[in-house]
Design a protein around this motif. Structure first.
Motif, PDB file in Angstrom:
ATOM      1  N   MET A  26     131.725  25.277  41.978  1.00 22.14           N
ATOM      2  CA  MET A  26     132.036  23.891  41.613  1.00 22.14           C
ATOM      3  C   MET A  26     132.456  23.078  42.830  1.00 22.14           C
ATOM      4  O   MET A  26     132.037  21.928  42.990  1.00 22.14           O
ATOM      5  CB  MET A  26     133.145  23.846  40.559  1.00 22.14           C
ATOM      6  CG  MET A  26     132.685  24.166  39.162  1.00 22.14           C
ATOM      7  SD  MET A  26     134.020  23.996  37.953  1.00 22.14           S
ATOM      8  CE  MET A  26     134.487  22.283  38.136  1.00 22.14           C
ATOM      9  N   TYR A  27     133.303  23.653  43.685  1.00 27.96           N
ATOM     10  CA  TYR A  27     133.798  22.911  44.839  1.00 27.96           C
ATOM     11  C   TYR A  27     132.652  22.547  45.778  1.00 27.96           C
ATOM     12  O   TYR A  27     132.603  21.431  46.310  1.00 27.96           O
ATOM     13  CB  TYR A  27     134.881  23.712  45.577  1.00 27.96           C
ATOM     14  CG  TYR A  27     135.623  22.883  46.585  1.00 27.96           C
ATOM     15  CD1 TYR A  27     136.640  22.009  46.202  1.00 27.96           C
ATOM     16  CD2 TYR A  27     135.303  22.941  47.936  1.00 27.96           C
ATOM     17  CE1 TYR A  27     137.315  21.227  47.123  1.00 27.96           C
ATOM     18  CE2 TYR A  27     135.968  22.166  48.874  1.00 27.96           C
ATOM     19  CZ  TYR A  27     136.967  21.312  48.460  1.00 27.96           C
ATOM     20  OH  TYR A  27     137.635  20.524  49.377  1.00 27.96           O
ATOM     21  N   ARG A  28     131.706  23.483  45.978  1.00 29.99           N
ATOM     22  CA  ARG A  28     130.535  23.180  46.821  1.00 29.99           C
ATOM     23  C   ARG A  28     129.758  21.989  46.271  1.00 29.99           C
ATOM     24  O   ARG A  28     129.204  21.198  47.025  1.00 29.99           O
ATOM     25  CB  ARG A  28     129.612  24.396  46.911  1.00 29.99           C
ATOM     26  CG  ARG A  28     130.057  25.446  47.893  1.00 29.99           C
ATOM     27  CD  ARG A  28     128.987  26.501  48.149  1.00 29.99           C
ATOM     28  NE  ARG A  28     128.523  27.180  46.960  1.00 29.99           N
ATOM     29  CZ  ARG A  28     129.090  28.266  46.432  1.00 29.99           C
ATOM     30  NH1 ARG A  28     130.169  28.784  46.997  1.00 29.99           N
ATOM     31  NH2 ARG A  28     128.599  28.824  45.345  1.00 29.99           N
ATOM     32  N   ALA A  29     129.713  21.857  44.951  1.00 26.65           N
ATOM     33  CA  ALA A  29     128.946  20.787  44.311  1.00 26.65           C
ATOM     34  C   ALA A  29     129.767  19.516  44.083  1.00 26.65           C
ATOM     35  O   ALA A  29     129.219  18.488  43.697  1.00 26.65           O
ATOM     36  CB  ALA A  29     128.388  21.286  42.972  1.00 26.65           C
ATOM     37  N   ASP A  30     131.071  19.555  44.332  1.00 23.17           N
ATOM     38  CA  ASP A  30     131.980  18.444  44.023  1.00 23.17           C
ATOM     39  C   ASP A  30     132.148  17.536  45.240  1.00 23.17           C
ATOM     40  O   ASP A  30     133.127  17.623  45.979  1.00 23.17           O
ATOM     41  CB  ASP A  30     133.321  18.996  43.557  1.00 23.17           C
ATOM     42  CG  ASP A  30     134.281  17.928  43.048  1.00 23.17           C
ATOM     43  OD1 ASP A  30     134.032  16.722  43.264  1.00 23.17           O
ATOM     44  OD2 ASP A  30     135.297  18.311  42.441  1.00 23.17           O
ATOM     45  N   ALA A  31     131.178  16.661  45.443  1.00 23.15           N
ATOM     46  CA  ALA A  31     131.198  15.762  46.602  1.00 23.15           C
ATOM     47  C   ALA A  31     132.428  14.857  46.585  1.00 23.15           C
ATOM     48  O   ALA A  31     132.989  14.550  47.645  1.00 23.15           O
ATOM     49  CB  ALA A  31     129.920  14.932  46.635  1.00 23.15           C
ATOM     50  N   CYS A  32     132.875  14.446  45.419  1.00 21.68           N
ATOM     51  CA  CYS A  32     134.017  13.534  45.310  1.00 21.68           C
ATOM     52  C   CYS A  32     135.292  14.194  45.832  1.00 21.68           C
ATOM     53  O   CYS A  32     135.972  13.642  46.694  1.00 21.68           O
ATOM     54  CB  CYS A  32     134.188  13.081  43.861  1.00 21.68           C
ATOM     55  SG  CYS A  32     135.568  11.948  43.621  1.00 21.68           S
ATOM     56  N   PHE A  80     138.711  22.109  37.329  1.00 24.64           N
ATOM     57  CA  PHE A  80     138.672  23.485  37.816  1.00 24.64           C
ATOM     58  C   PHE A  80     139.325  24.442  36.821  1.00 24.64           C
ATOM     59  O   PHE A  80     138.841  25.559  36.629  1.00 24.64           O
ATOM     60  CB  PHE A  80     139.325  23.595  39.197  1.00 24.64           C
ATOM     61  CG  PHE A  80     138.429  23.103  40.293  1.00 24.64           C
ATOM     62  CD1 PHE A  80     137.392  23.890  40.775  1.00 24.64           C
ATOM     63  CD2 PHE A  80     138.602  21.839  40.831  1.00 24.64           C
ATOM     64  CE1 PHE A  80     136.545  23.427  41.784  1.00 24.64           C
ATOM     65  CE2 PHE A  80     137.769  21.367  41.838  1.00 24.64           C
ATOM     66  CZ  PHE A  80     136.737  22.172  42.312  1.00 24.64           C
ATOM     67  N   ALA A  81     140.399  24.011  36.179  1.00 27.19           N
ATOM     68  CA  ALA A  81     141.067  24.883  35.201  1.00 27.19           C
ATOM     69  C   ALA A  81     140.199  25.104  33.969  1.00 27.19           C
ATOM     70  O   ALA A  81     140.029  26.241  33.517  1.00 27.19           O
ATOM     71  CB  ALA A  81     142.415  24.280  34.804  1.00 27.19           C
ATOM     72  N   CYS A  82     139.630  24.045  33.414  1.00 29.19           N
ATOM     73  CA  CYS A  82     138.912  24.207  32.144  1.00 29.19           C
ATOM     74  C   CYS A  82     137.515  24.779  32.304  1.00 29.19           C
ATOM     75  O   CYS A  82     136.951  25.299  31.348  1.00 29.19           O
ATOM     76  CB  CYS A  82     138.908  22.916  31.322  1.00 29.19           C
ATOM     77  SG  CYS A  82     137.974  21.543  31.974  1.00 29.19           S
TER      78      CYS A  82
END
Length: 154
Positions: A26-32, A80-82
């Protein structure tokens, strides 16, 4: 005779390993989150913690951190949690309370804790604190699981 089960801590460990793998994807894909400098500090099943330093471009016309950026940090932590179970999950609603101003250069920590997960719906509380450990905002998020997974084939 009952079926042998691994100890609960072993199940939690596997769940946390999955949560780490999901968070990395997710972090790799989370540009924001990356563009805003948000750091993912910890993740495990139903839990996440992130950090952000309040940059000069986070400040509003009152020279305090823009509420939308505090919300964004809390919302990213919620995500990230859910999503930590590797089921695509989105926010279906959130409410936030801003409790004290945040100034430039401060460091914010957002901590998301799953309160309940029932069927496809979850409720998470996200506390945002400043460098002094004071609560600056509280967000309550409601999540809904949708089709698919973050990491395909897991």
């Amino acid at each position: 005779m009952s079926e042998a089960r691994p100890p609960a801590h072993a199940e939690n460990h596997r769940g946390d390993e999955l949560a780490h793998a999901v968070a990395a994807a997710m972090y790799r894909a989370d540009a924001c989150s990356r563009a805003l400098g948000f750091e993912l500090l910890e993740v495990r099943a139903g839990y996440a913690r992130m950090r952000a330093t309040v940059r000069p471009d986070f400040l509003n016309g009152h020279d305090i951190c823009h509420g939308g950026l505090i919300f964004t940090l809390a919302d990213s932590t919620f995500a990230f949690a859910c999503n930590s179970y590797n089921v695509n999950t989105v926010a279906s609603g959130c409410s936030i309370e801003f409790l004290r101003p945040v100034h430039g250069g401060d460091v914010l920590i957002a901590e998301a804790i799953e309160q309940t997960l029932n069927g496809r719906t979850g409720i998470y509380d996200i506390r945002v604190t400043n460098r002094a450990g004071e609560t600056v905002a509280m967000l309550r998020g409601k999540s809904t699981q949708i089709r698919g997974s973050v990491i395909a084939g897991s």
